[in-house]
Design a protein around this motif. Structure first.
Motif, short mmCIF file in Angstrom:
data_model
loop_
_atom_site.label_atom_id
_atom_site.label_comp_id
_atom_site.label_asym_id
_atom_site.label_seq_id
_atom_site.Cartn_x
_atom_site.Cartn_y
_atom_site.Cartn_z
N GLN A 1 0.84 -1.19 0.00
CA GLN A 1 0.00 0.00 0.00
C GLN A 1 0.89 1.26 0.00
N THR A 2 0.47 2.27 -0.75
CA THR A 2 1.24 3.52 -0.81
C THR A 2 1.11 4.26 0.52
N ILE A 3 2.28 4.58 1.11
CA ILE A 3 2.25 5.26 2.41
C ILE A 3 2.90 6.66 2.32
N GLY A 4 3.52 6.96 1.18
CA GLY A 4 4.13 8.28 1.02
C GLY A 4 4.79 8.38 -0.35
N TYR A 5 5.56 9.46 -0.55
CA TYR A 5 6.17 9.69 -1.87
C TYR A 5 7.64 10.15 -1.69
N VAL A 6 8.47 9.71 -2.61
CA VAL A 6 9.91 9.99 -2.56
C VAL A 6 10.13 11.51 -2.58
N GLY A 7 11.12 11.94 -1.78
CA GLY A 7 11.48 13.36 -1.75
C GLY A 7 12.96 13.53 -1.44
N THR A 8 13.31 14.72 -1.01
CA THR A 8 14.71 15.01 -0.66
C THR A 8 14.75 15.95 0.55
N THR A 9 13.83 15.73 1.50
CA THR A 9 13.77 16.57 2.69
C THR A 9 14.83 16.14 3.70
N GLY A 10 15.13 17.04 4.65
CA GLY A 10 16.14 16.74 5.67
C GLY A 10 17.54 16.83 5.10
N SER A 11 18.47 16.07 5.68
CA SER A 11 19.86 16.04 5.21
C SER A 11 19.95 15.11 4.01
N SER A 12 19.73 15.67 2.84
CA SER A 12 19.67 14.88 1.62
C SER A 12 20.34 15.64 0.49
N THR A 13 20.97 14.89 -0.42
CA THR A 13 21.64 15.51 -1.56
C THR A 13 20.86 15.33 -2.86
N GLY A 14 19.71 14.66 -2.78
CA GLY A 14 18.91 14.44 -3.99
C GLY A 14 17.73 13.54 -3.70
N CYS A 15 16.84 13.42 -4.67
CA CYS A 15 15.64 12.60 -4.48
C CYS A 15 16.01 11.14 -4.28
N HIS A 16 15.58 10.56 -3.16
CA HIS A 16 15.82 9.15 -2.89
C HIS A 16 15.01 8.73 -1.67
N LEU A 17 14.94 7.42 -1.43
CA LEU A 17 14.30 6.86 -0.25
C LEU A 17 15.36 6.21 0.62
N HIS A 18 15.42 6.62 1.86
CA HIS A 18 16.30 5.99 2.85
C HIS A 18 15.43 5.02 3.64
N PHE A 19 15.62 3.71 3.41
CA PHE A 19 14.79 2.65 3.98
C PHE A 19 15.56 1.97 5.11
N MET A 20 14.92 1.87 6.29
CA MET A 20 15.57 1.28 7.46
C MET A 20 14.74 0.12 7.99
N VAL A 21 15.44 -0.88 8.54
CA VAL A 21 14.79 -2.03 9.19
C VAL A 21 15.39 -2.19 10.58
#
Length: 431
Positions: free
Chosen positions: A397-417
């Motif tokens: 299910q879609t829970i959000g959309y890729v961005g570059t907010t916070g400490s980021s150098t470009g559009c990407h998803l930082h995924f953590m487990v």
């Protein structure tokens, strides 16, 4: 130095931790709240650590600048000391030259006085000789009168005495003239000598005066340089003090957050143990069973959070692209255009979604027990959210959309487990 709002936020975080530890809520709520709190603390630690690294570098730069300016000050002081030494020597030399000049001028004055007296004496003697000569001519000469007297029958002895007297007077006058002429020559030579000495002393005096003027200018320049560098040292000292204070403040923030993270992780570990025990009890000690978000255990892997998979930075230690410091990259980066839909990696409950200065817009999803481990997944740097906190979501299910907010150098998803409350490599769970 840290700002007052940051200190207030830190105090609030610690207070919240104490309340959460003592409140004793339900099992699922305690885990979700604590996990949310832990993730918030982790992000705060990352931000505080980055601030500490930056302030440490600033402190090192300030210390280097201070050391360099202190070296410049030492050079300026050495130059000033050398110039002042030259100034003392030049003044002593000038005093010697002044004394020498005064003596030479005194000698010259005496010689000129003697010369004037000699000239008067010569003039007087000359007048005497002239008068004697004129008188001799008018009288026909003393010797001629004596001869006439002798012819006229005078005593020969008187003639001889008169001629002797005449010769003596003439010799005396001539001797006086010779002596005075010699005195005049000596005085002229002495005057020339003293004048030459006077000219030489004047030249040396002019040189000393020029040297004194030059050294005075050098002293002023060195004094100005010393004042300038001293001001630089003072400014750099103030900068270093401020930088050291910032380092101390940031270090205190990091230490406080680290302590809070340890306390929270210990509490989460207790809850995870209880959750796993409850799952095993519900399953009769076996596998299979319910989905995420509290309750039974499920088996299998997590799904990829994006439809198109392009891993741009794996889990592990690396040089941070912004701070330049080597540290743990606590997740997996997926490259994608901003606005790309982000999918839930498994069923679960949205624990929270909020903005963090390091992770940007993030979603915390509690996926429950999977393969015997309590799993929480987080999705970071989102451009916007698609669900709400507390909402149940399904895998894919879609829970959000890729961005570059916070400490980021470009559009990407930082995924953590997080497995049982600890960061782990997402690659071991995705399949």
């Amino acid at each position: 130095m840290r700002s007052t709002p940051r200190s207030a936020l830190l105090a609030f975080t610690l207070t919240f931790a104490l309340i959460a530890a003592l409140a004793g809520p339900s099992l699922a709520e305690s885990k979700d709240d604590l996990q949310k709190k832990k993730n918030g603390i982790n992000s705060e630690i990352a931000g505080a650590q980055q601030a500490y690294d930056e302030s440490s570098k600033a402190a090192a730069d300030a210390a280097a600048a201070l050391q360099a300016s202190q070296a410049q000050l030492a050079d300026a002081q050495a130059t000033l000391g050398s110039v002042r030494g030259q100034l003392v020597a030049a003044r002593a030399l000038d005093a010697q030259m002044q004394a020498k000049l005064a003596q030479s001028e005194a000698d010259l004055a005496k010689a000129e006085s003697d010369l004037a007296a000699g000239e008067q004496q010569v003039e007087a003697s000359t007048q005497d000789v002239i008068a004697f000569t004129v008188e001799s001519l008018q009288d026909g000469g003393t010797g001629l009168r004596a001869f006439n007297d002798l012819v006229s029958g005078a005593d020969p002895t008187e003639f001889t005495e008169q001629v002797a007297i005449n010769n003596t007077i003439a010799d005396s006058q001539l001797s006086k003239l010779d002596t005075l002429d010699a005195t005049r020559v000596m005085l002229d030579l002495n005057e020339q000598k003293v004048q030459a000495l006077r000219d030489q002393v004047q030249v040396e005096r002019d040189e000393a005066a020029a040297n004194l003027t030059n050294i005075t200018a050098l002293e002023q320049q060195a004094a100005a340089q010393e004042a300038s560098v001293a001001q630089l040292v003072q400014a750099n000292s103030a900068n270093k003090s401020a930088a050291d204070a910032a380092v101390a403040s940031d270090a205190a923030d990091v230490a406080a957050l680290e302590a809070e993270r340890v306390a929270t992780e210990n509490r989460i570990a207790q809850i995870v143990a209880q959750e796993l025990a409850a799952a095993n009890a519900n399953n009769g000690g076996g596998g299979g069973g319910g989905g995420g978000g509290g309750g039974g255990s499920s088996t299998g892997k997590l799904s990829y959070p994006l439809s198109s998979v392009r891993i741009t930075s794996p889990y592990g230690y690396r040089i941070h692209p912004i701070s330049g410091v080597r540290r743990l990259h606590d997740g997996m980066d997926f490259g994608a255009a901003c606005g790309t839909p982000i999918k839930a990696a498994a069923d679960g409950t949205i624990v929270s979604q909020y903005y963090n200065s390091g992770y940007g817009n993030r979603v915390i999803l509690n996926n429950g027990v999977i393969n015997g481990a309590s799993i929480v997944t987080t999705y970071n740097h989102l451009s916007r959210f698609a669900v709400s906190a507390g909402q149940r979501v399904s895998r894919g299910q879609t829970i959000g959309y890729v961005g570059t907010t916070g400490s980021s150098t470009g559009c990407h998803l930082h995924f953590m487990v997080l497995a049982n409350g600890a960061h782990t490599n997402p690659a071991g769970w995705i399949g």
